[in-house]
Every structure is written in structure tokens, then in C-alpha cells.
Scaffold this active site. Structure first.
Site, PDB file in Angstrom:
ATOM      1  N   ASN A  37       0.813  -1.218   0.000  1.00 38.47           N
ATOM      2  CA  ASN A  37       0.000   0.000   0.000  1.00 38.47           C
ATOM      3  C   ASN A  37       0.849   1.273   0.000  1.00 38.47           C
ATOM      4  OD1 ASN A  37      -2.449   1.753   0.932  1.00 38.47           O
ATOM      5  ND2 ASN A  37      -0.903   2.008   2.539  1.00 38.47           N
ATOM      6  N   TYR A  61       3.432   9.602 -11.323  1.00 38.11           N
ATOM      7  CA  TYR A  61       2.560   8.820 -10.440  1.00 38.11           C
ATOM      8  C   TYR A  61       1.703   7.853 -11.265  1.00 38.11           C
ATOM      9  CZ  TYR A  61      -1.048   7.823  -6.931  1.00 38.11           C
ATOM     10  OH  TYR A  61      -1.917   7.193  -6.070  1.00 38.11           O
ATOM     11  N   LYS A 107       1.783   3.729 -11.135  1.00 41.71           N
ATOM     12  CA  LYS A 107       0.608   2.939 -10.742  1.00 41.71           C
ATOM     13  C   LYS A 107       0.166   2.007 -11.877  1.00 41.71           C
ATOM     14  CE  LYS A 107       0.180   4.274  -6.519  1.00 41.71           C
ATOM     15  NZ  LYS A 107       0.277   3.317  -5.417  1.00 41.71           N
ATOM     16  N   ILE A 147      -9.854   9.171  -2.555  1.00 45.83           N
ATOM     17  CA  ILE A 147     -10.139   8.698  -1.198  1.00 45.83           C
ATOM     18  C   ILE A 147      -9.719   9.785  -0.206  1.00 45.83           C
ATOM     19  CG2 ILE A 147      -9.702   6.835   0.476  1.00 45.83           C
ATOM     20  CD1 ILE A 147     -11.006   5.803  -2.137  1.00 45.83           C
TER      21      ILE A 147
HETATM   22  P1  NAP Z   1      -1.199   8.626   2.760  1.00 44.66           P
HETATM   23  O1  NAP Z   1      -2.325   9.007   3.617  1.00 44.66           O
HETATM   24  O2  NAP Z   1      -0.288   9.685   2.211  1.00 44.66           O
HETATM   25  O3  NAP Z   1      -0.313   7.517   3.538  1.00 44.66           O
HETATM   26  C1  NAP Z   1       0.810   7.001   2.910  1.00 44.66           C
HETATM   27  C2  NAP Z   1       1.331   5.834   3.717  1.00 44.66           C
HETATM   28  O4  NAP Z   1       2.470   5.299   3.024  1.00 44.66           O
HETATM   29  C3  NAP Z   1       1.812   6.244   5.089  1.00 44.66           C
HETATM   30  O5  NAP Z   1       1.557   5.182   5.980  1.00 44.66           O
HETATM   31  C4  NAP Z   1       3.315   6.426   4.876  1.00 44.66           C
HETATM   32  O6  NAP Z   1       4.077   6.208   6.062  1.00 44.66           O
HETATM   33  C5  NAP Z   1       3.583   5.314   3.890  1.00 44.66           C
HETATM   34  N1  NAP Z   1       4.801   5.509   3.131  1.00 44.66           N
HETATM   35  C6  NAP Z   1       5.105   6.504   2.258  1.00 44.66           C
HETATM   36  N2  NAP Z   1       6.338   6.319   1.749  1.00 44.66           N
HETATM   37  C7  NAP Z   1       6.812   5.180   2.305  1.00 44.66           C
HETATM   38  C8  NAP Z   1       8.024   4.473   2.201  1.00 44.66           C
HETATM   39  N3  NAP Z   1       9.002   4.899   1.398  1.00 44.66           N
HETATM   40  N4  NAP Z   1       8.172   3.337   2.916  1.00 44.66           N
HETATM   41  C9  NAP Z   1       7.192   2.891   3.740  1.00 44.66           C
HETATM   42  N5  NAP Z   1       6.021   3.526   3.884  1.00 44.66           N
HETATM   43  C10 NAP Z   1       5.841   4.664   3.179  1.00 44.66           C
HETATM   44  O7  NAP Z   1      -1.678   7.819   1.478  1.00 44.66           O
HETATM   45  P2  NAP Z   1      -3.054   7.078   1.167  1.00 44.66           P
HETATM   46  O8  NAP Z   1      -3.948   8.058   0.504  1.00 44.66           O
HETATM   47  O9  NAP Z   1      -3.529   6.305   2.332  1.00 44.66           O
HETATM   48  O10 NAP Z   1      -2.542   6.114   0.001  1.00 44.66           O
HETATM   49  C11 NAP Z   1      -2.187   4.770   0.225  1.00 44.66           C
HETATM   50  C12 NAP Z   1      -1.982   4.123  -1.132  1.00 44.66           C
HETATM   51  O11 NAP Z   1      -3.170   4.251  -1.904  1.00 44.66           O
HETATM   52  C13 NAP Z   1      -0.863   4.750  -1.955  1.00 44.66           C
HETATM   53  O12 NAP Z   1      -0.171   3.754  -2.658  1.00 44.66           O
HETATM   54  C14 NAP Z   1      -1.611   5.641  -2.932  1.00 44.66           C
HETATM   55  O13 NAP Z   1      -0.885   5.872  -4.108  1.00 44.66           O
HETATM   56  C15 NAP Z   1      -2.858   4.831  -3.158  1.00 44.66           C
HETATM   57  N6  NAP Z   1      -4.016   5.599  -3.628  1.00 44.66           N
HETATM   58  C16 NAP Z   1      -4.517   6.625  -2.879  1.00 44.66           C
HETATM   59  C17 NAP Z   1      -5.619   7.333  -3.360  1.00 44.66           C
HETATM   60  C18 NAP Z   1      -6.228   8.464  -2.597  1.00 44.66           C
HETATM   61  O14 NAP Z   1      -7.092   9.161  -3.172  1.00 44.66           O
HETATM   62  N7  NAP Z   1      -5.856   8.718  -1.346  1.00 44.66           N
HETATM   63  C19 NAP Z   1      -6.185   7.000  -4.588  1.00 44.66           C
HETATM   64  C20 NAP Z   1      -5.638   5.955  -5.321  1.00 44.66           C
HETATM   65  C21 NAP Z   1      -4.555   5.257  -4.819  1.00 44.66           C
HETATM   66  P3  NAP Z   1       4.409   7.427   7.088  1.00 44.66           P
HETATM   67  O15 NAP Z   1       3.126   7.715   7.815  1.00 44.66           O
HETATM   68  O16 NAP Z   1       5.459   6.876   7.965  1.00 44.66           O
HETATM   69  O17 NAP Z   1       4.830   8.577   6.231  1.00 44.66           O
END
Ligand code: NAP
Length: 235
Positions: free
Chosen positions: A78, A143, A147, A176
Site C-alpha cells: 500500500n 505517479y 501505478k 479517497i
Molecule cells: P497517505 O495518507 O499519504 O499515507 C501514505 C502511507 O504510506 C503512510 O503510511 C506512509 O508512512 C507510507 N509511506 C510513504 N512512503 C513510504 C516508504 N518509502 N516506505 C514505507 N512507507 C511509506 O496515502 P493514502 O492516501 O492512504 O494512500 C495509500 C496508497 O493508496 C498509496 O499507494 C496511494 O498511491 C494509493 N491511492 C490513494 C488514493 C487516494 O485518493 N488517497 C487513490 C488511489 C490510490 P508514514 O506515515 O510513515 O509517512
């Protein structure tokens, strides 16, 4: 039998929701994180799991994490970072940064997790891609490309690991409500809602529910798929 799960990037947002949902489904969950140790520890405490710091883009750190945590049956890849820039402003360093976390991070964790799954003839790998990996987003070429790579990775790995009893699937969330989207203005969020047939932004739990299903016994005949959790966007 209690399944062991590892969620990369489980300290916040979608990953934290996945950690809670898989723990509620009876799994023993490890919450990986990069910097937010306090948040990861809080999630781990809540679910009776453990937190472990490792930058997923760092192969050595990921190897050490697996040595400490041990084998896992369910891997949720994730952890990810976003980058919004015009393509013409995207430096080679920007490009490598996005790919090192979003793509190399998935390679590094799967590489460590797969041997045990093969030995055990059971495993679930769930990779979080994005709607932008399917349709591409303006000003997010790095990005979107990273993906999209995960969708190809999923399809190929699912074919290779199917005979070993391991399923590999992708979830492609739409917009999200997490920290990743904090920078979006209310106007942009409202426009996105209006372009979504289900007329709302998704929650981390919407994604976590799908991940939990794909990790379950009930999903044992599903592999190589990319499942959109996007409210039908774009309408
Ligand atoms: P988020 O709130 O920014 O959280 C990101 C998470 O990834 C945090 O737990 C962060 O850890 C961790 N992380 C970042 N870089 C890392 C690294 N190098 N090694 C280990 N952990 C790392 O993101 P999110 O929105 O929950 O997104 C989670 C996933 O869903 C991502 O892959 C994102 O691309 C995908 N996604 C998100 C959305 C959206 O709309 N939010 C839509 C489509 C896909 P720390 O807390 O320690 O920084």
C-alpha cells in the site's frame, strides 16, 4: 489458523484502515511505516499488532524487516507517494523518487514475502494501484505511470504464482479522503464528487473492505484482477 499480514504504509490513510480491517478479520497484523512511528504504534496498539519502520524503497531495510517480522501469508503493498507536477517540470530525480517508492517498494516487499508463500502453497498479495494508473492524470505522469506499472506487475506475477496457490490482485482506488488529498481545494473536491456516479469521495474503509475480501478464503478463485474502488468515476 491465524494468518499473518503485513501492510506497507499502515500508519495512516488507506493502509491504517486495511490494518484495522484485517485485524478485525482475525489476522495477526504488522504495520509498516516510513517516518510516522507514533501513528503506526497507535494503530498497532489498537489492533494488538506490531509496528515496524522500513522505507520500502530501500531493499536492505525491507530485508531486515522480514528477518525481524518473519514470514507473512498476506501482503498488502500500500505504501505510496504522489507527485503533482507538469511533465516538463518533472526532473529525473522526481521520476526516480516516485518509482523507487511506488514500484521498487512493491518489488522489494514481494521478493521477500513470496518464498514462504510458495513453500506454504498459500498466499495473498494485494497491491494498491490507482484509478490514475488506469486512465492517467494530467500533471501526474510519474505517479500515473508508476501505478500503471503495478497493474502489469500484478498480471504477470499472478500467472507465475497461481500454480503455487497464491493470488495476486490490484485495487485501484478513486479519490479517497486521506492526507494524500489534503492539498485539493474544496472546489476541486466538489468537482470530483460531481463527476462520480455515487456522488461522494471514498473512505479508507471502502478500500480496506475490498482488500479484506481479496485476502479472504472466499476470494480464492480471483487472481490477476484490478478492482476499481472509485464510486464509478468518471461518470
Ligand atoms: P497517505 O495518507 O499519504 O499515507 C501514505 C502511507 O504510506 C503512510 O503510511 C506512509 O508512512 C507510507 N509511506 C510513504 N512512503 C513510504 C516508504 N518509502 N516506505 C514505507 N512507507 C511509506 O496515502 P493514502 O492516501 O492512504 O494512500 C495509500 C496508497 O493508496 C498509496 O499507494 C496511494 O498511491 C494509493 N491511492 C490513494 C488514493 C487516494 O485518493 N488517497 C487513490 C488511489 C490510490 P508514514 O506515515 O510513515 O509517512
Amino acid at each position: 489458523m491465524v494468518r499473518r499480514a503485513l501492510i506497507t504504509g499502515g500508519s495512516r490513510g488507506i493502509g491504517a484502515a486495511c490494518a484495522r480491517a484485517l485485524a478485525a478479520a482475525g489476522m495477526d497484523v504488522t504495520v509498516n511505516y516510513a517516518v510516522n512511528g507514533g501513528k503506526a504504534a497507535q494503530v498497532a496498539r489498537e489492533i494488538g499488532g506490531q509496528a515496524f519502520m522500513a522505507d520500502v524503497s530501500d531493499q536492505r531495510a525491507v530485508n531486515e524487516m522480514f528477518q525481524c517480522v518473519g514470514d507473512v501469508d498476506v501482503l498488502v503493498c500500500n505504501a505510496g507517494i504522489a507527485m503533482q507536477k507538469l511533465f516538463t517540470d518533472t526532473t529525473a530525480e522526481d521520476w526516480r523518487k516516485v518509482f523507487s517508492v511506488n514500484v521498487d517498494g512493491v518489488y522489494n516487499t514481494c521478493y521477500c514475502a513470496v518464498p514462504h508463500m510458495i513453500r506454504n502453497h498459500w498466499g495473498r498479495i494485494i497491491i494498491i494501484s490507482s484509478i490514475w494508473g488506469r486512465m492517467g492524470a494530467s500533471c501526474e505522469v510519474a505517479y500515473s505511470a508508476s501505478k500503471a506499472a503495478l497493474i502489469g506487475f500484478t498480471q504477470a506475477l499472478s500467472r507465475e504464482l497461481g500454480p503455487s496457490g497464491i493470488t495476486v490482485n490490484c485495487v485501484a482506488p478513486g479519490v479517497i479522503d486521506t492526507d494524500m488529498n489534503k492539498r485539493l481545494s474544496d472546489d476541486v473536491l466538489n468537482e470530483l464528487k460531481e463527476s462520480t456516479p455515487l456522488m461522494r469521495i471514498g473512505t479508507p474503509e471502502d478500500v480496506a473492505n475490498t482488500v479484506t475480501f481479496l485476502a479472504s478464503e472466499e476470494a480464492s478463485f480471483i487472481t490477476g484482477q484490478t478492482l476499481g474502488v472509485d464510486g464509478g468515476f468518471p461518470g
